[in-house]
Design a protein around this motif. Structure first.
Motif, PDB file in Angstrom:
ATOM      1  N   GLY A   1      -8.978  -9.452   5.736  1.00 39.63           N
ATOM      2  CA  GLY A   1      -9.092  -8.158   6.642  1.00 39.63           C
ATOM      3  C   GLY A   1      -9.381  -7.121   5.641  1.00 39.63           C
ATOM      4  O   GLY A   1      -8.841  -7.169   4.529  1.00 39.63           O
ATOM      5  N   ALA A   2      -9.891  -5.940   6.127  1.00 40.37           N
ATOM      6  CA  ALA A   2     -10.289  -4.965   5.242  1.00 40.37           C
ATOM      7  C   ALA A   2     -10.443  -3.735   6.033  1.00 40.37           C
ATOM      8  O   ALA A   2     -10.508  -3.842   7.329  1.00 40.37           O
TER       9      ALA A   2
ATOM     10  N   PHE B   1      -7.349  -3.270  12.462  1.00 43.67           N
ATOM     11  CA  PHE B   1      -6.022  -3.135  11.997  1.00 43.67           C
ATOM     12  C   PHE B   1      -5.484  -1.681  12.050  1.00 43.67           C
ATOM     13  O   PHE B   1      -6.171  -0.611  11.660  1.00 43.67           O
TER      14      PHE B   1
ATOM     15  N   GLN C   1      -1.157 -13.869   0.090  1.00 45.14           N
ATOM     16  CA  GLN C   1      -2.203 -12.967   0.022  1.00 45.14           C
ATOM     17  C   GLN C   1      -2.560 -12.155  -1.152  1.00 45.14           C
ATOM     18  O   GLN C   1      -1.596 -12.131  -1.841  1.00 45.14           O
TER      19      GLN C   1
ATOM     20  N   GLU D   1      -3.360  -8.514  -1.697  1.00 46.48           N
ATOM     21  CA  GLU D   1      -3.697  -7.102  -1.128  1.00 46.48           C
ATOM     22  C   GLU D   1      -4.596  -6.336  -2.141  1.00 46.48           C
ATOM     23  O   GLU D   1      -4.194  -6.402  -3.287  1.00 46.48           O
TER      24      GLU D   1
ATOM     25  N   GLN E   1       0.816  -1.054  -0.209  1.00 46.01           N
ATOM     26  CA  GLN E   1      -0.049  -0.066   0.193  1.00 46.01           C
ATOM     27  C   GLN E   1       0.835   1.314   0.122  1.00 46.01           C
ATOM     28  O   GLN E   1       0.667   2.247  -0.882  1.00 46.01           O
TER      29      GLN E   1
ATOM     30  N   VAL F   1      -6.189   0.788   9.069  1.00 49.30           N
ATOM     31  CA  VAL F   1      -7.580   1.175   8.679  1.00 49.30           C
ATOM     32  C   VAL F   1      -8.265   1.760   9.586  1.00 49.30           C
ATOM     33  O   VAL F   1      -8.326   1.412  10.912  1.00 49.30           O
TER      34      VAL F   1
ATOM     35  N   ALA G   1      -8.774  -0.883   1.674  1.00 50.24           N
ATOM     36  CA  ALA G   1      -7.797  -1.666   1.269  1.00 50.24           C
ATOM     37  C   ALA G   1      -8.384  -2.884   1.867  1.00 50.24           C
ATOM     38  O   ALA G   1      -9.018  -3.281   2.716  1.00 50.24           O
ATOM     39  N   PHE G   2      -7.827  -4.101   1.434  1.00 51.59           N
ATOM     40  CA  PHE G   2      -8.054  -5.183   2.043  1.00 51.59           C
ATOM     41  C   PHE G   2      -6.859  -6.236   1.816  1.00 51.59           C
ATOM     42  O   PHE G   2      -6.046  -6.072   0.910  1.00 51.59           O
TER      43      PHE G   2
HETATM   44  N1  PHE Z   1      -2.723  -6.926   6.521  1.00 51.41           N
HETATM   45  C1  PHE Z   1      -3.772  -7.399   7.157  1.00 51.41           C
HETATM   46  C2  PHE Z   1      -3.308  -8.889   7.603  1.00 51.41           C
HETATM   47  O1  PHE Z   1      -2.537  -9.508   6.970  1.00 51.41           O
HETATM   48  C3  PHE Z   1      -4.877  -7.400   6.387  1.00 51.41           C
HETATM   49  C4  PHE Z   1      -5.511  -6.286   5.873  1.00 51.41           C
HETATM   50  C5  PHE Z   1      -5.223  -5.649   4.536  1.00 51.41           C
HETATM   51  C6  PHE Z   1      -6.484  -5.662   6.790  1.00 51.41           C
HETATM   52  C7  PHE Z   1      -5.672  -4.481   4.338  1.00 51.41           C
HETATM   53  C8  PHE Z   1      -6.855  -4.393   6.581  1.00 51.41           C
HETATM   54  C9  PHE Z   1      -6.415  -3.931   5.002  1.00 51.41           C
HETATM   55  O2  PHE Z   1      -3.808  -9.304   8.566  1.00 51.41           O
END
Ligand code: PHE
Length: 348
Positions: free
Chosen positions: A289-290, A267, A227, A229, A192, A270, A312-313
């Motif tokens: 997660g997001a 998180f 993952q 992202e 990000q 966010v 973001a997720f």
């Molecule tokens: N990076 C987080 C994780 O690995 C997941 C996430 C990504 C959460 C982007 C929020 C936004 O657990």
């Protein structure tokens, strides 16, 4: 003096040669018949003792016999070497060249690779770019700039495999900036920050990649994971965009009938944060997660957080592969058991 009996010498020599079974025995034989003190040398030396008339015939015969025995020795040595080679390589002589050919099993893509690529395809259809980032990452990107400061308890959310050792604390300079440290990224979220460093909104990008955590494994957790992202930044982006995008992805990818559930989660990068789970039999499987990108991160990227917002997720690709193929235990993926992996031959 009796004339030497060349025929008798020859038949003795050939009999003894046939009986010499190994290299030392062959050597002995050569010494006895052809050596400097051997029978034939003695015979040739003794020619002068023979009557004048017999010398040419005996001499010629002895020389012929010598050459014949030398040739016989060479042949016997070659024969013995051939036998030795064959004894050492029995397999080489047992290849049946008349057998029909059998195809060598072909390689194939890993089920996680198949799933990652299929997920990327869906995101491309939805208008996302696909980029990748480094697996060996600086702690500043993996943590600090995602609002996970050193010594903050939030760092414990990600058990970390460090590459650089922790620098010893210098009591003379307690306020000094600690040196940056490298680690195996614990998530793809550092991308990000990297992406925001290099691009201007509108941003719509997904980042697939391998992540690593110093973690005990169970049926739903692996210490190595993949993952995807996602990052979307533009004017007028709000939480419903996040929900709509993720629900749309899940239904496109796994089918429209699936039951999804959003719940609050935390998180540091966010606000607000959420997690999405999918019903799997009688339990819920957490898929990602997001959240809405924290305004401080937008500001740190040089953008006006009043004007630009985004979400973001981070999705677990193995979890999606489990649902896609009906796999009960995430640990199957990286045990390299061919009986498991070969079930995905021909699967896309
Ligand atoms: N990076 C987080 C994780 O690995 C997941 C996430 C990504 C959460 C982007 C929020 C936004 O657990």
């Amino acid at each position: 003096m009796a004339l030497p009996d060349l025929a008798a010498i020859e038949s003795d020599a050939r009999r003894d040669l046939a009986a010499a079974a190994d290299a030392p025995a062959l050597d002995d034989w050569r010494t006895r018949y052809l050596g400097r003190k051997g029978i034939l040398t003695a015979l040739l030396r003794g020619l002068s003792d023979l009557p004048q008339a017999d010398r040419p015939a005996i001499g010629q015969g002895a020389n012929q016999l010598k050459r014949a025995l030398e040739a016989a020795l060479t042949e016997r040595q070659q024969e013995r070497r051939r036998a030795e080679t064959e004894a050492q390589a029995p397999a080489a002589t047992s290849i049946d060249v008349t057998l029909p050919a059998r195809p060598h099993p072909q390689g194939q893509l890993h089920p996680v690779t198949l799933t990652r690529r299929a997920m990327e395809r869906v995101f491309r259809e939805m208008g996302f770019d696909v980029v990748e980032g480094p697996e060996v990452e600086w702690d500043t990107y993996n943590f600090d700039r995602l609002r996970v400061p050193r010594d903050h308890p939030a760092r414990d959310m990600w058990d970390t495999i460090w590459i650089d050792p922790e620098s010893p604390e210098d009591p003379a300079a307690p306020l000094a900036q600690p040196a940056p440290r490298r680690l195996l990224r614990t998530h793809t979220s550092p991308m990000q920050i990297r992406y925001l460093e290099a691009h201007q909104p509108p941003i719509r990008v997904v980042v697939p990649g391998t992540c690593y955590r110093y973690e005990a494994t169970d049926a739903a957790h692996e210490w190595m994971l993949t993952q995807i992202e996602g990052l979307v930044i533009d004017e007028n982006i709000s939480f419903p965009h996040l929900k709509g995008t993720l629900e749309s992805f899940v239904h496109r990818f796994l089918g429209p009938g699936l039951e999804t559930r959003f719940r609050c989660d935390y998180f540091p990068f966010v606000e607000p944060g959420a997690e999405l789970s999918i019903r799997w039999g009688d339990r819920w499987l957490e898929m990602l997660g997001a959240g809405m990108v924290h305004p401080e991160i937008i500001e740190a990227a040089g953008l006006d957080p009043e004007r630009y917002t985004g979400f973001a997720f981070g999705m677990g690709v193995e979890r999606f592969a489990m649902l896609r193929y009906g796999i009960e235990d995430i640990r199957n993926f990286y045990q390299n058991d061919l009986r498991f992996l070969q079930q995905f031959r021909g699967v896309s």
